[in-house]
Scaffold this motif. Sequence first.
Motif, PDB file in Angstrom:
ATOM      1  N   ARG A  73     -17.626  -6.429   3.762  1.00 46.47           N
ATOM      2  CA  ARG A  73     -16.378  -6.050   4.001  1.00 46.47           C
ATOM      3  C   ARG A  73     -15.817  -6.277   5.193  1.00 46.47           C
ATOM      4  NH1 ARG A  73     -15.317   0.160   3.840  1.00 46.47           N
ATOM      5  NH2 ARG A  73     -16.185   0.044   5.896  1.00 46.47           N
ATOM      6  N   TRP A 108      -6.031  -2.903   6.728  1.00 46.96           N
ATOM      7  CA  TRP A 108      -6.350  -3.784   5.416  1.00 46.96           C
ATOM      8  C   TRP A 108      -7.566  -4.269   5.442  1.00 46.96           C
ATOM      9  CZ3 TRP A 108      -3.783  -3.990   0.946  1.00 46.96           C
ATOM     10  CH2 TRP A 108      -2.441  -3.609   0.827  1.00 46.96           C
ATOM     11  N   ARG A 117     -10.738  -6.634   3.437  1.00 50.03           N
ATOM     12  CA  ARG A 117     -10.973  -7.692   2.086  1.00 50.03           C
ATOM     13  C   ARG A 117     -12.595  -7.692   1.771  1.00 50.03           C
ATOM     14  NH1 ARG A 117      -8.276 -13.107   4.643  1.00 50.03           N
ATOM     15  NH2 ARG A 117     -10.046 -13.679   6.306  1.00 50.03           N
ATOM     16  N   TRP A 171      -8.919   5.613   0.933  1.00 47.70           N
ATOM     17  CA  TRP A 171      -9.094   4.019   0.283  1.00 47.70           C
ATOM     18  C   TRP A 171      -8.407   3.912  -0.871  1.00 47.70           C
ATOM     19  CZ3 TRP A 171     -11.473   0.279   3.059  1.00 47.70           C
ATOM     20  CH2 TRP A 171     -12.290   0.669   4.222  1.00 47.70           C
ATOM     21  N   GLN A 199      -7.511   1.391  -4.305  1.00 46.76           N
ATOM     22  CA  GLN A 199      -8.552   0.971  -5.190  1.00 46.76           C
ATOM     23  C   GLN A 199      -8.619  -0.524  -5.056  1.00 46.76           C
ATOM     24  OE1 GLN A 199      -5.484   1.189  -5.954  1.00 46.76           O
ATOM     25  NE2 GLN A 199      -4.798  -0.598  -7.010  1.00 46.76           N
ATOM     26  N   GLY A 200      -7.857  -1.438  -4.341  1.00 45.98           N
ATOM     27  CA  GLY A 200      -7.995  -2.724  -3.966  1.00 45.98           C
ATOM     28  C   GLY A 200      -7.212  -3.525  -5.149  1.00 45.98           C
ATOM     29  N   TYR A 208      -8.377  -4.095   0.147  1.00 46.42           N
ATOM     30  CA  TYR A 208      -8.195  -2.866   0.129  1.00 46.42           C
ATOM     31  C   TYR A 208      -7.299  -2.225   1.234  1.00 46.42           C
ATOM     32  CZ  TYR A 208     -12.286  -3.240  -2.730  1.00 46.42           C
ATOM     33  OH  TYR A 208     -13.202  -3.423  -3.841  1.00 46.42           O
ATOM     34  N   CYS A 228       0.772  -1.152   0.190  1.00 46.81           N
ATOM     35  CA  CYS A 228       0.156  -0.043   0.042  1.00 46.81           C
ATOM     36  C   CYS A 228       0.925   1.174  -0.005  1.00 46.81           C
ATOM     37  CB  CYS A 228      -0.950  -0.045   1.256  1.00 46.81           C
ATOM     38  SG  CYS A 228      -2.038   1.406   1.261  1.00 46.81           S
TER      39      CYS A 228
END
Length: 126
Positions: free
Chosen positions: A45, A36, A38, A116, A118-119, A95, A22
């Motif tokens: 989420r 983090w 997911r 945040w 973008q993942g 993310y 990241c």
Amino acid sequence: EVQLQASGGGLVQAGGSLRLSCAGSGFTFDDIAIGWFRQAPGKEREWVSCISSRDSSTYYVDSVKGRFTISSDSAKNTVYLQMNSLKPEDTAVYYCAAETFFFGGCDWLRDEYDYWGQGTQVTVSS
């Protein structure tokens, strides 16, 4: 302009490893929390881990303890998530998020993150 860029995802066999990154820009990782999360298809989420730059304290959701390690490199404004012994249930979009206004550790932060990435997709095959 604050930006977070998540990278490092991919396809890996069960039991394998990946390291997510990241990378932050527009600010330095000073007095900041990086988390983090997911999200798998059909699921909500989920918070996974976080690190606080104040004292490098780290926290993990129970399901990844002993397998995942979060760390930071302040010189590169980058936080990493080392994922070992991956399981199919780890499959998700991951993310990273940042929060600058918090007290204590980062373990209590969930909906409070302001920024945040973008993942990045992590797929673990069985």
